[in-house]
Enzyme design. Structure first.
Site, PDB file in Angstrom:
ATOM      1  NE  ARG A  95      -5.519  13.632  -0.214  1.00  0.00           N
ATOM      2  CZ  ARG A  95      -5.847  12.482  -0.787  1.00  0.00           C
ATOM      3  NH1 ARG A  95      -5.241  12.066  -1.852  1.00  0.00           N
ATOM      4  NH2 ARG A  95      -6.788  11.732  -0.292  1.00  0.00           N
ATOM      5  CE  LYS A  96       3.890  17.632   0.926  1.00  0.00           C
ATOM      6  NZ  LYS A  96       4.986  18.531   1.017  1.00  0.00           N
ATOM      7  N   GLY A  97       2.011  11.458  -2.348  1.00  0.00           N
ATOM      8  CA  GLY A  97       2.323  10.245  -3.079  1.00  0.00           C
ATOM      9  C   GLY A  97       3.318   9.310  -2.407  1.00  0.00           C
ATOM     10  CE1 TYR A  98       7.375  11.949  -0.329  1.00  0.00           C
ATOM     11  CE2 TYR A  98       6.006  12.895   1.392  1.00  0.00           C
ATOM     12  CZ  TYR A  98       7.008  13.024   0.462  1.00  0.00           C
ATOM     13  OH  TYR A  98       7.663  14.214   0.316  1.00  0.00           O
ATOM     14  N   GLY A  99       2.737   7.078  -0.031  1.00  0.00           N
ATOM     15  CA  GLY A  99       2.180   5.726   0.096  1.00  0.00           C
ATOM     16  C   GLY A  99       2.357   4.941  -1.190  1.00  0.00           C
ATOM     17  CD  GLU A 155      -0.474  -9.180   6.336  1.00  0.00           C
ATOM     18  OE1 GLU A 155      -1.498  -9.419   7.007  1.00  0.00           O
ATOM     19  OE2 GLU A 155       0.610  -8.890   6.834  1.00  0.00           O
ATOM     20  CB  SER A 212      -8.508  -2.707   4.941  1.00  0.00           C
ATOM     21  OG  SER A 212      -7.465  -1.891   4.440  1.00  0.00           O
TER      22      SER A 212
END
Length: 154
Positions: free
Chosen positions: A1-5, A26, A30
């Site tokens: 939830r902190k935006g790291y992704g 890729e 998903s």
């Protein structure tokens, strides 16, 4: 939830820009992959279109791809999802007036943390450009008239 992704996705695209390549996750992607990439693509593409000069009369999908390092098929997918991609006689048109782009930038903002490309120092691995299908330089130049702005927009 902190935006790291999202930060890591942005970081990978900034690396692609430094390497002068286009990138994409890729495939097949998903459901969780789509949940992560779709918002990034939407905010990045809408922000890019919104910041273009009003006098720019045309822009191709490849032009957007070269500037954002997002693969053309992902750009087409995203513009279609946003409802601003029109196809007439097999030719793509981005139909978005400034007011629509402004609303879309509010709906799909570029979120923090943001990658600062000036702080990114990267030495790329050198390959033969002609054989590298992800190289921006291996892409065909945009053709004037292939994809043009609709009335009052892109």
């Amino acid at each position: 939830r902190k935006g790291y992704g999202r930060f890591l996705i942005a970081f990978s695209y900034e690396l692609s820009k430094k390497e002068e390549k286009v990138g994409s996750p890729e495939k097949p992607m998903s459901d969780l992959g789509q949940q992560a990439y779709k918002p990034y693509w939407m905010s990045t593409i809408v922000d890019f279109l919104y910041k273009q000069e009003a006098g720019a009369s045309s822009m191709s999908i490849m032009d957007i791809s070269k500037k954002t390092s997002i693969m053309a098929e992902d750009i087409v997918f995203t513009l279609n999802q946003l409802g601003i991609l029109k196809i007439i006689n097999g030719v793509y048109f981005i139909a978005a007036e400034d007011s629509l782009l402004e609303r879309l930038t509010k709906k799909h903002p570029v979120k923090n943390p943001i990658v600062d490309p000036t702080k990114l120092h990267w030495t790329m691995f050198v390959t033969d450009v002609k054989r590298d299908k992800f190289s921006i330089h291996s892409k065909k130049p945009s053709v004037e008239g292939d994809e043009q702005r609709g009335k009052g927009g892109f």
